[in-house]
Design an enzyme around this catalytic site. Structure first.
Site, mmCIF file in Angstrom:
data_model
loop_
_atom_site.group_PDB
_atom_site.id
_atom_site.type_symbol
_atom_site.label_atom_id
_atom_site.label_comp_id
_atom_site.label_asym_id
_atom_site.label_seq_id
_atom_site.Cartn_x
_atom_site.Cartn_y
_atom_site.Cartn_z
ATOM 1 N N ASP A 1 21.848 78.907 18.602
ATOM 2 C CA ASP A 1 23.210 78.445 18.887
ATOM 3 C C ASP A 1 23.885 77.775 17.681
ATOM 4 O OD1 ASP A 1 21.517 76.262 18.839
ATOM 5 O OD2 ASP A 1 22.011 75.516 20.830
ATOM 6 N N SER B 1 21.136 62.977 14.354
ATOM 7 C CA SER B 1 20.372 64.193 14.606
ATOM 8 C C SER B 1 18.857 63.979 14.594
ATOM 9 C CB SER B 1 20.745 65.194 13.513
ATOM 10 O OG SER B 1 19.719 66.117 13.292
ATOM 11 N N ARG C 1 16.936 66.152 13.194
ATOM 12 C CA ARG C 1 16.437 67.070 12.162
ATOM 13 C C ARG C 1 15.313 66.431 11.343
ATOM 14 N NH1 ARG C 1 22.375 66.751 9.481
ATOM 15 N NH2 ARG C 1 22.769 67.362 11.616
#
Ligand code: MIC
Ligand code: SF4
Length: 643
Positions: A64, A533, A535
């Site tokens: 996505d 985030s 990440r």
């Protein structure tokens, strides 16, 4: 004493520890999700653990984030992800099928279960009665391998909702109001649990929007009960068998209770450049807007798109702006089409994009210089939109529509009567965007493009640490500052040497060269370091450049876990005033750091070049200490497997 919903789910999944706030616990994970930007690395990590098939009830790989295919790299990653999903027993949600959190709540969320996702907004599924948490890719890889998830037992904050939302006010305004009250660090170490009579007035996707932005409070998760509204939602998704009633006991208790009367709320807006910089829309109305976007995992459900369509029927968008729709999923798009909603949006002048994250992570949709962009998104951190000195405001779909019509920030109540939107009793459900794995994937070839580089190897922690302060930063540094995203950098997520060239690029473009020359580096920071985030590249890439420790006033949860997973020692100042005594460029020495960590010490002594010393705190579990000493979680796990 009775239990709240969070405690019920935790006690059903507890594999280690006790439910005492602040103590380490481990939880069995029922479901995992990954998205492509964190997923390529997570699957490389999973592969290196050497398990033949995932051990969860359900694992889903979504594509996505990286939908722009300006060269071969993202397309190669998609093929890698599809093939590795089939190989190891993972469902694959194809590019264009939708944003992971929206699709997950529609098709897979199950009340009472645990979900771990390599994306910080995974708590969205808490809208459907799950305990859903974001984590780094390596933690998700471990969960897929059947390992429990380790975390600190959160405090459960109860939010008691009463009343019901007034016309033109919606779920986004609820969570923006909480962000105004609590700030981006107000939920650190906590789960937000909603209860009270107001809960039943909110649909499951409204609850999802509130749970989604609980992440911006810094919360570990957000949990709603599973009730009759949840049952009806699951029925509308042809999944009634997944429902169970799950509510807090009458005598359940909470660490703290926040009262919120939905009837008193009005439209709210987060001003540049932090999700907690919230005021009433009335306070900033009239400012000209050049772009309005409805989308992202916070606000792209059927309700949001249908409300926007109903409000814009027989109206036109202002000539001065671009009005854009990023539907959350193909299901949202298809149902909006069947119900006629799409027609109104197209007719009014909307640009309809494919289903995905798009501009929310700087993959296109960058606003024009010096102009205001109004978005229903999750984050407005500086520069995240892709435009330098951007002015991004976050609001509800209702405020977005009103502003798109007027061309200036507008309180939606000024549009007159609110549109009436009914939710379908039965959604058109079409799962052809989700590919189930074969029964046995052992013969499947994993397809790897040339951009997919092997994981770097990391050295164990040395006995003594000598490291230069290569950077000193302020409070609330986000992972977007540490490891930016956007169309130039995201395609490098499966190539650590290449992506590491962009570490801190927006703050200090010389950082990568300087760090590599210095060889052993420490970073000094303020409060809530690493918010945002999940990440893991914000830990992995700095480690690759030589960062061995971070010394800050406080950490955000997921980033701290990622630092440990990649062998970077997270330390906090015992006395925050010592922050002011550190000068960038000086060399700090921590004698005996390895022995201190392994012996369970709570503090270490840091020596500065002047001979001065001060204390740094280590807030680590026993497992964290072993991982740090080994140099990374993968080193530790591999050593355990081979010993
Ligand atoms: C985000 O909203 O910042 C992201 C992009 O979804 C990240 C994941 C990533 O960096 O890949 C997140 O929220 O964890
Ligand atoms: Fe995607 Fe934005 Fe949601 Fe992150 S916050 S998952 S980039 S839509």
């Amino acid at each position: 004493m009775g239990l709240n919903v969070t405690e019920k789910i935790i006690s059903n999944h507890l594999t280690e520890g006790e439910m005492t706030t602040g103590q380490p616990v481990a939880l069995r994970i029922d479901q995992t999700l990954t998205q492509d930007a964190t997923g390529t690395m997570a699957y490389l990590e999973f592969e290196s653990i050497g398990i033949d098939r995932v051990k969860t009830d359900l694992s889903v790989s979504y594509v996505d984030h990286n939908l722009l295919q300006s060269d071969f790299r993202n397309a190669d990653d998609h093929r890698f992800l599809q093939s590795i999903a089939a190989r190891y027993g993972i469902y694959f949600s194809r590019p264009g099928n939708g944003i992971c959190h929206q699709v997950h709540i529609e098709r897979f969320a199950v009340p009472g279960k645990t979900l771990l996702g390599s994306d910080s907004h995974t708590p969205t599924a808490g809208g459907c009665g799950m305990l859903a948490m974001g984590a780094g890719g390596l933690d998700v890889a471990m969960a897929m391998a059947g390992e429990p998830f380790h975390l600190v037992m959160p405090a459960v904050i109860g939010v008691r909702l009463t009343g019901s939302l007034q016309p033109w006010v919606s779920a986004k305004d609820v969570i923006l109001e909480l962000l105004r009250q609590l700030s981006v660090k107000g939920g650190v170490g906590c789960v937000m649990e909603y209860f009270g009579p107001g809960v039943e007035t909110l649909s499951v996707t409204d609850r999802g929007a509130i749970a989604n932005l609980g992440t911006e409070l810094g919360a570990t998760g957000t949990v709603f009960p599973s009730d009759e509204v949840t049952r009806q939602f699951l029925e509308s998704q042809k999944r009634s068998d997944d429902w169970q009633l799950l509510t807090a006991d009458d005598d359940a208790s909470y660490a703290r209770i926040i009262e919120l009367n939905l009837s008193e709320l009005e439209p709210m807006i987060a001003c540049p450049s932090s999700p907690d910089n919230v005021v009433k829309v009335r306070e900033v109305q009239g400012r000209p807007v050049s772009q309005v976007i409805i989308g992202s995992c916070a606000n792209s459900s059927y309700r949001d798109i249908a409300t926007a369509a109903a409000a814009i029927e027989n109206r036109q968008i202002a000539e001065t702006l671009s009005f854009e729709i990023n539907p959350g999923s193909r299901q949202v798009l298809e149902n909006a089409d069947i119900q006629g909603a799409l027609r109104h949006l197209i007719h009014a002048g909307a640009r309809i994009h494919q289903c995905g994250c798009l501009g929310c992570i700087g993959m296109g949709q960058a606003p024009a210089t010096g102009t205001i962009s109004l978005r229903t998104f999750t984050r407005n951190f500086p520069g995240r939109s892709g435009t330098k000195d951007d002015q991004v405001y976050l609001c509800s779909p209702e405020t977005a529509i009103a502003s798109a019509v007027k061309g200036v920030i507008t309180d939606p109540r000024d549009l007159g009567e609110a549109p009436a939107v009914t939710m379908p009793d039965q959604y058109l459900v079409n799962d052809n965007g989700i590919i189930p794995p074969p029964e046995n994937g052992s013969d499947i070839e994993i397809i790897r493009g040339p951009n997919i580089k092997p994981l770097p190897e990391f050295e164990p922690l040395p006995e003594d640490l000598e490291a230069t302060v290569a950077l000193k930063v302020e409070d609330n540094i986000t992972t977007d500052h540490i490891m930016p995203a956007g169309s130039k950098i995201l395609p490098l997520r499966s190539n650590v040497p290449a992506i590491s060239r962009y570490v801190f690029s927006a703050i200090d473009p010389d950082f990568p060269d300087r760090a590599q020359k210095l060889g052993s580096v420490i970073i000094v920071g303020g409060e809530n370091y690493g918010q945002g985030s999940s990440r893991e590249h914000a830990a992995l890439a700095p480690r690759y450049l030589g960062v061995r420790a971070k010394l800050v006033k406080s950490f955000a949860r997921i980033h701290k876990a990622n630092l440990i997973n990649f062998g970077i020692v997270p330390m906090t100042f015992e006395d925050p005033a010592d922050y002011d005594r550190i000068t960038p460029g000086e060399k700090l020495v921590i004698p005996g750091i390895r022995a201190a960590i392994l012996s369970g010490a709570d503090t270490v002594t840091v020596k500065s070049p002047s001979g001065d010393t001060f204390q740094a705190k280590l807030d680590l579990s026993e497992r964290d200490r072993f991982i740090l000493a080994a140099g990374s979680l993968l080193n530790w796990v591999k050593a355990k497997i081979t010993s």
